[in-house]
Design a protein around this motif. Structure first.
Motif, PDB file in Angstrom:
ATOM      1  N   PHE A 229      18.561  -2.357  14.303  1.00  0.00           N
ATOM      2  CA  PHE A 229      17.144  -2.513  13.942  1.00  0.00           C
ATOM      3  C   PHE A 229      16.269  -1.604  14.804  1.00  0.00           C
ATOM      4  O   PHE A 229      15.331  -0.980  14.311  1.00  0.00           O
ATOM      5  CB  PHE A 229      16.702  -3.970  14.113  1.00  0.00           C
TER       6      PHE A 229
ATOM      7  N   CYS B 160       6.782 -10.015  10.611  1.00  0.00           N
ATOM      8  CA  CYS B 160       8.234  -9.874  10.791  1.00  0.00           C
ATOM      9  C   CYS B 160       8.570  -9.759  12.272  1.00  0.00           C
ATOM     10  O   CYS B 160       7.989  -8.962  12.999  1.00  0.00           O
ATOM     11  CB  CYS B 160       8.740  -8.637  10.049  1.00  0.00           C
ATOM     12  N   ILE B 161       9.518 -10.586  12.715  1.00  0.00           N
ATOM     13  CA  ILE B 161       9.880 -10.586  14.125  1.00  0.00           C
ATOM     14  C   ILE B 161      11.219  -9.891  14.377  1.00  0.00           C
ATOM     15  O   ILE B 161      11.756  -9.947  15.474  1.00  0.00           O
ATOM     16  CB  ILE B 161       9.938 -12.036  14.673  1.00  0.00           C
ATOM     17  N   GLY B 162      11.756  -9.279  13.308  1.00  0.00           N
ATOM     18  CA  GLY B 162      12.999  -8.529  13.497  1.00  0.00           C
ATOM     19  C   GLY B 162      14.194  -9.386  13.862  1.00  0.00           C
ATOM     20  O   GLY B 162      15.069  -8.953  14.611  1.00  0.00           O
ATOM     21  N   CYS B 163      14.247 -10.585  13.319  1.00  0.00           N
ATOM     22  CA  CYS B 163      15.329 -11.488  13.703  1.00  0.00           C
ATOM     23  C   CYS B 163      16.648 -11.145  13.020  1.00  0.00           C
ATOM     24  O   CYS B 163      17.720 -11.471  13.517  1.00  0.00           O
ATOM     25  CB  CYS B 163      14.945 -12.924  13.382  1.00  0.00           C
ATOM     26  N   GLY B 164      16.555 -10.515  11.843  1.00  0.00           N
ATOM     27  CA  GLY B 164      17.782 -10.141  11.142  1.00  0.00           C
ATOM     28  C   GLY B 164      18.320 -11.193  10.191  1.00  0.00           C
ATOM     29  O   GLY B 164      19.404 -11.026   9.637  1.00  0.00           O
ATOM     30  N   ALA B 165      17.563 -12.246   9.969  1.00  0.00           N
ATOM     31  CA  ALA B 165      18.030 -13.286   9.045  1.00  0.00           C
ATOM     32  C   ALA B 165      18.160 -12.742   7.630  1.00  0.00           C
ATOM     33  O   ALA B 165      19.023 -13.166   6.861  1.00  0.00           O
ATOM     34  CB  ALA B 165      17.084 -14.478   9.057  1.00  0.00           C
ATOM     35  N   CYS B 166      17.289 -11.790   7.305  1.00  0.00           N
ATOM     36  CA  CYS B 166      17.340 -11.208   5.963  1.00  0.00           C
ATOM     37  C   CYS B 166      18.690 -10.516   5.751  1.00  0.00           C
ATOM     38  O   CYS B 166      19.319 -10.670   4.709  1.00  0.00           O
ATOM     39  CB  CYS B 166      16.190 -10.231   5.758  1.00  0.00           C
TER      40      CYS B 166
ATOM     41  N   LEU C  42      14.329  -5.960   3.415  1.00  0.00           N
ATOM     42  CA  LEU C  42      13.141  -6.772   3.679  1.00  0.00           C
ATOM     43  C   LEU C  42      12.532  -6.378   5.019  1.00  0.00           C
ATOM     44  O   LEU C  42      11.318  -6.224   5.149  1.00  0.00           O
ATOM     45  CB  LEU C  42      13.488  -8.266   3.660  1.00  0.00           C
ATOM     46  N   PHE C  43      13.383  -6.189   5.995  1.00  0.00           N
ATOM     47  CA  PHE C  43      12.917  -5.766   7.320  1.00  0.00           C
ATOM     48  C   PHE C  43      12.201  -4.422   7.236  1.00  0.00           C
ATOM     49  O   PHE C  43      11.060  -4.280   7.674  1.00  0.00           O
ATOM     50  CB  PHE C  43      14.125  -5.692   8.271  1.00  0.00           C
TER      51      PHE C  43
ATOM     52  N   CYS D 152      13.770 -15.818   5.234  1.00  0.00           N
ATOM     53  CA  CYS D 152      12.945 -15.207   6.277  1.00  0.00           C
ATOM     54  C   CYS D 152      12.080 -16.263   6.957  1.00  0.00           C
ATOM     55  O   CYS D 152      11.333 -16.975   6.308  1.00  0.00           O
ATOM     56  CB  CYS D 152      12.051 -14.125   5.681  1.00  0.00           C
ATOM     57  N   PRO D 153      12.183 -16.389   8.275  1.00  0.00           N
ATOM     58  CA  PRO D 153      11.394 -17.414   8.970  1.00  0.00           C
ATOM     59  C   PRO D 153       9.897 -17.116   8.890  1.00  0.00           C
ATOM     60  O   PRO D 153       9.079 -18.010   9.067  1.00  0.00           O
ATOM     61  CB  PRO D 153      11.891 -17.334  10.412  1.00  0.00           C
ATOM     62  N   LYS D 154       9.558 -15.868   8.623  1.00  0.00           N
ATOM     63  CA  LYS D 154       8.148 -15.492   8.544  1.00  0.00           C
ATOM     64  C   LYS D 154       7.700 -15.324   7.103  1.00  0.00           C
ATOM     65  O   LYS D 154       6.606 -14.840   6.839  1.00  0.00           O
ATOM     66  CB  LYS D 154       7.897 -14.209   9.347  1.00  0.00           C
TER      67      LYS D 154
ATOM     68  N   ILE E 164       8.325 -13.281   4.739  1.00  0.00           N
ATOM     69  CA  ILE E 164       7.975 -11.950   4.251  1.00  0.00           C
ATOM     70  C   ILE E 164       8.331 -11.898   2.766  1.00  0.00           C
ATOM     71  O   ILE E 164       9.389 -12.359   2.360  1.00  0.00           O
ATOM     72  CB  ILE E 164       8.769 -10.874   5.034  1.00  0.00           C
TER      73      ILE E 164
HETATM   74  S1  SF4 Z   1      14.205 -12.297   8.173  1.00  0.00           S
HETATM   75 FE1  SF4 Z   1      12.032 -11.866   8.036  1.00  0.00          FE
HETATM   76  S2  SF4 Z   1      11.346 -11.882  10.145  1.00  0.00           S
HETATM   77 FE2  SF4 Z   1      13.557 -11.746  10.241  1.00  0.00          FE
HETATM   78  S3  SF4 Z   1      13.939  -9.496  10.313  1.00  0.00           S
HETATM   79 FE3  SF4 Z   1      14.016 -10.084   8.163  1.00  0.00          FE
HETATM   80  S4  SF4 Z   1      11.955  -9.726   7.437  1.00  0.00           S
HETATM   81 FE4  SF4 Z   1      11.822  -9.754   9.640  1.00  0.00          FE
END
Ligand code: SF4
Ligand code: FES
Lengths: 252, 303
Positions: free
Chosen positions: A121, A160-166, A177-178, A225-227, A229
């Motif tokens: 990322f 987006c916090i860049g968590c990588g859940a997407c 999505l990121f 996505c926790p946020k 997006i």
């Molecule tokens: S899941 Fe959402 S918050 Fe996390 S990296 Fe993907 S877009 Fe960003």
């Protein structure tokens, strides 16, 4: 509360991992998922049973994007719009079996146990997720000449916090999505618009290079996505990817 | 790529479906046959046919390649199956696509292969192409004497035999019209069996031998595959009907995702129109699949 945990244990990046089964008791329904793991680790270390389970975390309030576990088939577990650190144990029922896995993607290799290397990322960000010049301090909102809905969309994307859940949720381990969120949050605002098309191109090329998959519009990312997006950011990314093929008046 | 080609195929499907609805008209095939004739004749359509095949194959190849590379993006899978709330149809795209491909092979065997002559089917021919002076003269004579054309010729032959003379000219003449006489019998049969379209322009349900006979007598008569009756005949058989219904069900699954997905991939959507696109997609999918499905069902249920 009492739980049976199946946790992925893996010595290091090259070792072969396996699931280990742990029983844990006396969990308060009000504690978070990570606090539950803390409790487990104390138990493991105190009783000299095993090395503590490694997992990433930092802020523990859903803003840093460090934490992230694949819990019973869902990134960040069985709740919408929360990170793993915000997931409460009351979301489970007493006696549940919980399977905990690390993010799985070619671009996110496991470092140890539940920790994965998400520097892919960072590399995508380095490829274009910035504005090249210093644009000064934060201007008053009403001095930026854009309509409110654009500001709102940029702000939503900036969440987006860049968590990588997407990536973890996507069946193709795609990072669209990121990247869509990053491109939107920078490109919608005047300061970032100048480099917008180059940014789109460079970030997408980097993303492909790093081994993330392609988007097949399944929208698991949006669901996890926790946020929260929105998929519209991916549509924007697609649109502008096509746009940059024709719109970049440059030779390189 | 997948989206652009898919979008093209979506347009084709709508067109194909509307054309097929002509089969349901109870005009003995007049409208549909005229349409098929037009499609077979026009150069632009023949070119489109090639483009269409190309698009279909490319769509499949690119999609498979995409699926393969996407799989490689996650070499180690999860232990627990994914539970995210997602669009199931999108995960089935590859499988529904493969099924559609298999169904298309069946479909081509039924119809397209007949067109290019690999499989025998039923044929039809334009009545106007079968008319010339000789034909109408003999027809009239036969009608006056209330005989079938072949009986008439037989009678003529006999008469000549009794007359005894070896009139070579007459022999040759009879020889030359035998082929046409056979055609006349075919036409007569068609009239008596009702295998003629409502507007009397087409003779239907010719088999492969009859096709050969007509070709011999009238080399430029353009005998075409008779899709109207082939469809009507096939859709009387329950397992073929069932096969096609399954085909359309799979198509439904594929299209449910395909329509809005194409917009998403091309970035042709936004917050404002997403709802509209989704609704259009639903309408499109239902109309196309029901439109297709109605044909075998109606034909099967009609006596
Ligand atoms: S899941 Fe959402 S918050 Fe996390 S990296 Fe993907 S877009 Fe960003
Ligand atoms: S620890 Fe920072 S988001 Fe969970």
């Amino acid at each position: 509360m009492h739980f049976t945990l199946h946790i992925w244990r893996q010595e290091n990046a090259h070792a072969k991992g396996h699931f280990e089964k742990y029983e844990i008791d006396n969990i308060s329904p009000d504690c978070s998922f990570l606090e539950m793991l803390d409790q487990l680790n104390e138990q493991l270390v105190g009783d000299k049973i095993a090395h503590p389970v490694c997992f990433d975390n930092d802020c523990r309030e859903g803003i840093c994007g460090m934490c992230g576990l694949y819990i019973n088939g869902r990134p960040h577990g069985n709740d919408d719009g929360v990170t793993t650190c915000q997931l409460h144990m009351r979301k489970f029922t007493d006696g549940d079996e919980i399977w905990i896995e690390p993010w799985r993607a070619k671009a996110f290799p496991v470092v140890r146990d539940l920790v994965v290397d998400r520097s892919a990322f960072d590399k995508i960000i380095q490829a274009g997720g910035y504005i090249s010049v210093t644009t000064g301090g934060v201007p008053d909102a009403n001095t930026i000449p854009i309509p409110k809905y654009v500001a709102d969309q940029a702000m939503d994307a900036a969440e987006c916090i860049g968590c990588g859940a997407c990536v973890a949720a996507c069946k193709n381990a795609s990072a669209m999505l990121f990247v869509g969120a990053k491109v939107s949050h920078l490109g919608l605002l005047p300061q970032g618009q100048v480099e917008h098309l180059d940014r789109v191109r460079n970030m997408i090329v980097k993303m492909d290079e790093l081994g993330f998959g392609g988007c097949t519009n399944t929208y698991a990312c949006e669901a996890e996505c926790p946020k929260q997006i929105k998929r519209q950011n991916i549509a924007r990314l697609n649109r502008e990817w096509i746009g940059q093929m024709f719109g970049r008046d440059r030779k390189n | 790529m997948v989206a652009v080609l898919g979008g093209f195929l979506l347009i084709f499907l709508l067109f194909h479906m509307s054309a097929n609805l002509l089969i349901l008209l109870n005009d003995g095939g007049a409208a549909y046959s005229a349409f098929c004739n037009f499609m077979g004749k026009t150069i632009a359509i023949r070119v489109m046919e090639v483009v269409l095949f190309g698009a279909l194959l490319l769509h499949a190849v690119v999609a498979l390649w995409l699926a393969a590379t996407n799989r490689m993006s996650r070499p180690v899978g999860y232990h627990k199956p994914q539970k995210s709330k997602t669009h199931t149809t999108s995960k089935l795209m590859m499988w529904s696509g493969i099924l559609i491909f298999v169904c298309l092979i069946m479909h081509f065997y039924d119809f397209y292969m007949v067109k290019i002559g690999l499989v025998k089917g039923e044929y039809m021919v334009k009545t106007e192409k079968l008319q010339d002076e000789e034909m109408s003269g003999i027809m009239q004579l036969a009608n006056q004497m209330q005989m079938t054309p072949s009986d008439l010729v037989a009678a003529m032959k006999e008469e000549m035999a009794t007359m005894g003379g070896d009139d070579e000219e007459a022999d040759n003449y009879i020889e030359s019209i035998t082929a046409k006489i056979k055609v006349m019998d075919i036409v007569n049969n068609a009239y008596t069996n009702g295998n003629i379209s409502a507007d009397k322009k087409w003779i239907h349900r010719l088999n492969a031998e009859e096709k050969a006979v007509i070709k011999e007598a009238f080399p430029d008569s353009d005998v075409e595959p008779d899709f109207y009756y082939m469809a009507r005949k096939k859709f009387k058989v329950w397992h073929i009907v069932l096969g096609y219904l399954v085909f359309f069900a799979v198509l439904f699954v594929h299209l449910t995702h395909a329509f809005p997905s194409a917009f998403q991939t091309l970035g042709l959507n936004n917050y404002k129109y997403n709802r509209a696109i989704e609704i259009c997609g639903k309408i499109y999918t239902w109309v196309v699949c029901l439109g297709f499905a109605v044909i075998p069902i109606v034909i099967f249920l009609s006596e």
